[in-house]
Design a protein around this motif. Structure first.
Motif, mmCIF file in Angstrom:
data_model
loop_
_atom_site.group_PDB
_atom_site.id
_atom_site.type_symbol
_atom_site.label_atom_id
_atom_site.label_comp_id
_atom_site.label_asym_id
_atom_site.label_seq_id
_atom_site.Cartn_x
_atom_site.Cartn_y
_atom_site.Cartn_z
ATOM 1 N N VAL A 1 0.837 -1.199 0.000
ATOM 2 C CA VAL A 1 0.000 0.000 0.000
ATOM 3 C C VAL A 1 0.876 1.255 0.000
ATOM 4 O O VAL A 1 0.675 2.178 -0.802
ATOM 5 C CB VAL A 1 -0.957 -0.012 1.219
ATOM 6 C CG1 VAL A 1 -1.698 1.312 1.336
ATOM 7 C CG2 VAL A 1 -1.944 -1.157 1.101
ATOM 8 N N ILE A 2 1.876 1.279 0.873
ATOM 9 C CA ILE A 2 2.730 2.467 0.969
ATOM 10 C C ILE A 2 3.541 2.664 -0.309
ATOM 11 O O ILE A 2 3.640 3.780 -0.839
ATOM 12 C CB ILE A 2 3.669 2.351 2.198
ATOM 13 C CG1 ILE A 2 2.836 2.388 3.475
ATOM 14 C CG2 ILE A 2 4.696 3.479 2.198
ATOM 15 C CD1 ILE A 2 3.623 2.147 4.742
ATOM 16 N N LEU A 3 4.095 1.583 -0.833
ATOM 17 C CA LEU A 3 4.914 1.709 -2.043
ATOM 18 C C LEU A 3 4.043 2.088 -3.242
ATOM 19 O O LEU A 3 4.477 2.829 -4.120
ATOM 20 C CB LEU A 3 5.680 0.409 -2.313
ATOM 21 C CG LEU A 3 6.794 0.125 -1.306
ATOM 22 C CD1 LEU A 3 7.358 -1.272 -1.499
ATOM 23 C CD2 LEU A 3 7.911 1.170 -1.411
ATOM 24 N N ASP A 4 2.811 1.597 -3.261
ATOM 25 C CA ASP A 4 1.912 1.954 -4.354
ATOM 26 C C ASP A 4 1.547 3.439 -4.269
ATOM 27 O O ASP A 4 1.460 4.125 -5.284
ATOM 28 C CB ASP A 4 0.653 1.084 -4.306
ATOM 29 C CG ASP A 4 -0.165 1.211 -5.581
ATOM 30 O OD1 ASP A 4 0.378 0.883 -6.655
ATOM 31 O OD2 ASP A 4 -1.329 1.648 -5.520
ATOM 32 N N PHE A 5 1.363 3.912 -3.046
ATOM 33 C CA PHE A 5 1.096 5.334 -2.826
ATOM 34 C C PHE A 5 2.277 6.178 -3.312
ATOM 35 O O PHE A 5 2.112 7.178 -4.019
ATOM 36 C CB PHE A 5 0.844 5.580 -1.333
ATOM 37 C CG PHE A 5 0.761 7.028 -0.953
ATOM 38 C CD1 PHE A 5 -0.383 7.769 -1.230
ATOM 39 C CD2 PHE A 5 1.824 7.664 -0.316
ATOM 40 C CE1 PHE A 5 -0.460 9.112 -0.890
ATOM 41 C CE2 PHE A 5 1.757 9.003 0.029
ATOM 42 C CZ PHE A 5 0.612 9.730 -0.261
ATOM 43 N N SER A 6 3.464 5.740 -2.930
ATOM 44 C CA SER A 6 4.668 6.473 -3.348
ATOM 45 C C SER A 6 4.808 6.444 -4.873
ATOM 46 O O SER A 6 5.208 7.423 -5.500
ATOM 47 C CB SER A 6 5.883 5.873 -2.641
ATOM 48 O OG SER A 6 6.901 5.572 -3.530
ATOM 49 N N ASP A 7 4.426 5.323 -5.453
ATOM 50 C CA ASP A 7 4.543 5.198 -6.900
ATOM 51 C C ASP A 7 3.490 6.028 -7.638
ATOM 52 O O ASP A 7 3.726 6.496 -8.750
ATOM 53 C CB ASP A 7 4.420 3.727 -7.297
ATOM 54 C CG ASP A 7 5.373 3.391 -8.412
ATOM 55 O OD1 ASP A 7 6.554 3.772 -8.304
ATOM 56 O OD2 ASP A 7 4.942 2.779 -9.406
ATOM 57 N N TYR A 8 2.342 6.192 -7.000
ATOM 58 C CA TYR A 8 1.323 7.079 -7.579
ATOM 59 C C TYR A 8 1.918 8.468 -7.777
ATOM 60 O O TYR A 8 1.787 9.079 -8.843
ATOM 61 C CB TYR A 8 0.107 7.135 -6.653
ATOM 62 C CG TYR A 8 -0.884 8.246 -7.015
ATOM 63 C CD1 TYR A 8 -1.901 8.019 -7.934
ATOM 64 C CD2 TYR A 8 -0.786 9.511 -6.435
ATOM 65 C CE1 TYR A 8 -2.796 9.028 -8.274
ATOM 66 C CE2 TYR A 8 -1.669 10.521 -6.766
ATOM 67 C CZ TYR A 8 -2.676 10.285 -7.683
ATOM 68 O OH TYR A 8 -3.550 11.288 -8.025
#
Ligand SMILES: [Zn+2]
Ligand SMILES: [Zn+2]
Lengths: 324, 333
Positions: free
Chosen positions: B136-143
């Motif tokens: 979730v956090i890495l996907d947020f950062s990738d967004y």
């Protein structure tokens, strides 16, 4: 068994009464470096009893000089796990940057931690785990060994073909010297430093005063780790690439005694009281239990990329598990 | 379940990589090479599984049919380059020394990258939950990395390579400019310094996530339904991001795995349409050139645009393109 229900009731009663195990049959702890788990294996039955989750990447271990704590270095998680060496229960976590290989000095005063991925060797005060001194050493500090008087620690620098000697009294680097291609395992033996050269097929005999290589002993391709048997009578060398992956030398003369064929990438060794040798097999996710007399070995499945291995003959095997 | 993959990786390490490293005098990398072997084997498994699932889907309900699908070939190359380990090898070789220096410097400053478990102790002993939280956090950062790559002109010049494909298929996920990949790698490294690296003992979960990312590019009429579309990124959702009218500075649906960030930051487009893909502002080499031609075109475009405001340059190049016409802002929410 005539009355299995009685055994069950007794076991349940024992468990309910306390956590004191039914037998201290001994157990082996294996660090599955690529799976973030520790396998606990019953020393007697060779059965895997459980897998303890850790955080990221456990590689090596060290026992505190008083035997109270077993330190497992979780490299990727940047922490040391302090475990009960008998039950393997977690006692404490200590944040430490990139702990790869580690060891206490024989006098028990300091803990040296090699940070392979950041090119640093750290000296911590034992007990408090306070950083006393950091040595930037290029490159890839991998294995270490002390002089018996704890005055000096030797660290192999895998990336630059060198061995470093650090004076722990004055906290300074005494010398670094070229010892062979990609040095890995380091061992103090009879007043000399032995270094296994992984990039070639030899063990270098190094003068501790100046780092000069006095002799080279041919072992096998990819010489990686060195272990002295508990009685001091045999020196085992693991060779990463050789079909004869285990070489046995006479510690006094360094003459070849025999070899074993143990495929799968033998890495660390633990010596059992019955004379058998427990090897982690890095690339096949297994542990081999070798009978040195016959050369036969038993295979135990563990987790991905097993590296460090700790054997405690007095470790507790929980009653419930032992009776199962 | 992972045993055959692990066995294969071990075999590769013991019988191919180690002899090679030994012969080349590079045995100091023997530990790292095993990690690479695992990556390559699981990467190959990803490709096979993705193919097995997406190929039938693309035959079943294609959005578009192309008489000549030659432009897809280069995407297959990108996929193998990225998934079977060549790209990680390149970034590793290029940045190993920099990482050592950075790690050493941070250790000197007393910075020990924590893990999420140390920050949130209730995660201790719950590796799967921890892994999900990292996702979730890495996907947020990738967004945000992806969204910013659409904001800065020079950055979008690189990212345009990903958008230029008019024949978008499940192979298109890894179609990226090398410099863009390097920025993504640096971005991930920075996050890892703050929250540590995710637990790595779940290669099958990683495999499923990568499958989802490939699927989101597939040439298939597939939506996950009202609720599903809001839980995971679907082929329809990501296609809207690749739409000809949405390419460039203002696009929609930047999320890679979770659509939540688009919903939160008001960039989501859930309209039930399957738009044509491509970037009308991109020169032809970015769309149909060879691997080298695409990389070179992306680099040239970046150097040309650097400094100039994006809209000036892109709007100028858009004039005369059949699908262009500065319609980009329509999709902005
Ligand atoms: Zn984009
Ligand atoms: Zn895309």
């Amino acid at each position: 068994m005539a009355r299995p229900w009685l055994v069950s009731v007794l076991c349940a009663a024992l468990l309910a009464a306390s956590y004191v195990p039914a037998r201290a049959a001994g157990a082996v702890l294996v660090m599955n470096s690529n799976e973030a788990t520790l396998s606990v294996i019953d020393l007697a039955t060779h059965r895997e009893l459980r897998r303890i989750p850790v955080l990221r990447e456990p590689h090596h271990w060290a026992l505190t000089p008083d035997g109270h704590d077993l330190l497992v270095a979780d490299t990727g998680a940047n922490e040391l796990l302090l475990l009960d060496p008998s039950s393997f229960e977690l006692r404490r976590r200590v944040p430490v940057a990139d702990p790869y290989q580690l060891g206490f000095s024989p006098d028990g005063k300091v803990l040296v931690v090699n940070g392979l991925a950041r090119g640093q060797v750290d000296v911590y005060e034992a007990g408090s785990y306070r950083l006393l001194k950091r040595f930037p050493l290029k490159s890839m500090p991998s294995h270490l060994a002390y002089t018996p008087d704890s005055s000096t620690v030797f660290v192999s620098l895998q990336g630059t073909d060198r061995l470093a000697a650090i004076d722990l009294r004055r906290m300074e680097v005494l010398w670094t010297a070229e010892v062979g291609k990609n040095p890995a395992g380091v061992l103090w033996l009879n007043g000399r430093v032995l270094v296994a050269n992984m990039g070639s097929d030899d063990v270098a005999v190094v003068n501790p005063a100046d780092g000069r290589v006095e002799r080279r002993i041919h072992t096998g391709k990819g010489a990686h780790q060195l272990f002295l048997s508990p009685d001091g009578k045999l020196l085992y060398v693991n060779n990463r690439l050789d079909v004869n992956s285990v070489t046995v030398l006479d510690p006094a003369s360094l003459n070849l005694l025999r070899t074993y064929r143990l495929p799968g990438g033998p890495d660390d060794i633990a010596f059992a009281p019955d004379g058998k040798l427990w090897f982690t097999l890095r690339f096949v996710n297994k542990v081999a239990v070798l009978d040195p007399a016959s050369g036969q070995y038993d295979i135990i499945g563990v987790g991905r990329s097993p590296h460090g291995i700790f054997l405690n003959p007095r470790a507790a095997v929980p009653a419930a598990v032992a009776s199962r | 379940m992972t045993a055959p993959f692990d066995t294969l990786a071990g075999w590769l390490q013991e019988h191919a990589l180690l002899p090679l490293l030994y012969a080349l005098g590079l045995m100091q990398w023997e530990d790292i090479s095993f990690g690479w072997a695992l990556f390559a084997v699981y990467g190959a498994a990803q490709v096979v599984l993705t193919f097995a699932i997406c190929m039938p889907l693309e035959h079943w309900r294609p959005v578009e049919r192309w008489p000549d699908a030659r432009a897809v070939t280069v995407d297959i190359l990108y996929t193998f380059f990225s998934r079977v380990g060549l790209l990680p090898l390149v970034t590793f070789v290029l940045f190993y020394q920099a990482q050592v220096a950075l790690n050493g410097f941070l250790a000197d400053q007393g910075w020990v990258p924590p893990t999420l478990e140390r920050l949130f102790p209730f995660l201790l002993g719950r590796p799967v939950l921890t892994f999900c939280l990292y996702v979730v956090i890495l996907d947020f950062s990738d967004y945000w990395r992806h969204r910013l790559s659409h904001v800065f002109g020079w950055w979008y010049a690189l990212h345009a390579l990903h958008h230029a494909q008019r024949q978008m298929t499940f192979w298109s996920d890894d179609r990226n400019h090398l410099l863009d990949e390097i920025i993504a790698f640096a971005w991930f490294t920075a996050v890892a310094l703050l929250i540590g690296i995710p637990p790595m003992q779940f290669p099958l979960l990683v495999l499923l996530l990568r499958l989802l990312e490939s699927l989101s590019h597939a040439n298939v009429r597939l939506s996950f339904g009202w609720i599903g579309e809001r839980l995971l990124v679907s082929p329809r959702f990501h296609r809207a991001h690749h739409g000809t009218t949405a390419s460039g500075r203002q696009s929609v649906n930047y999320g890679a795995i979770l659509p939540w960030w688009d919903m939160l930051f008001r960039t989501a487009d859930f309209s039930p349409t399957y738009v044509p893909t491509g970037d009308p502002t991109a020169e032809e080499a970015l769309a149909t050139g060879s691997y080298a031609a695409q990389q070179w075109a992306g680099l040239r475009r970046m150097l040309r645009i650097r400094g100039a405001p994006l809209n000036d340059v892109t709007l100028r190049t858009q004039v005369g393109t059949p699908e262009g016409g500065g319609r980009y802002n329509l999709k902005q929410v």
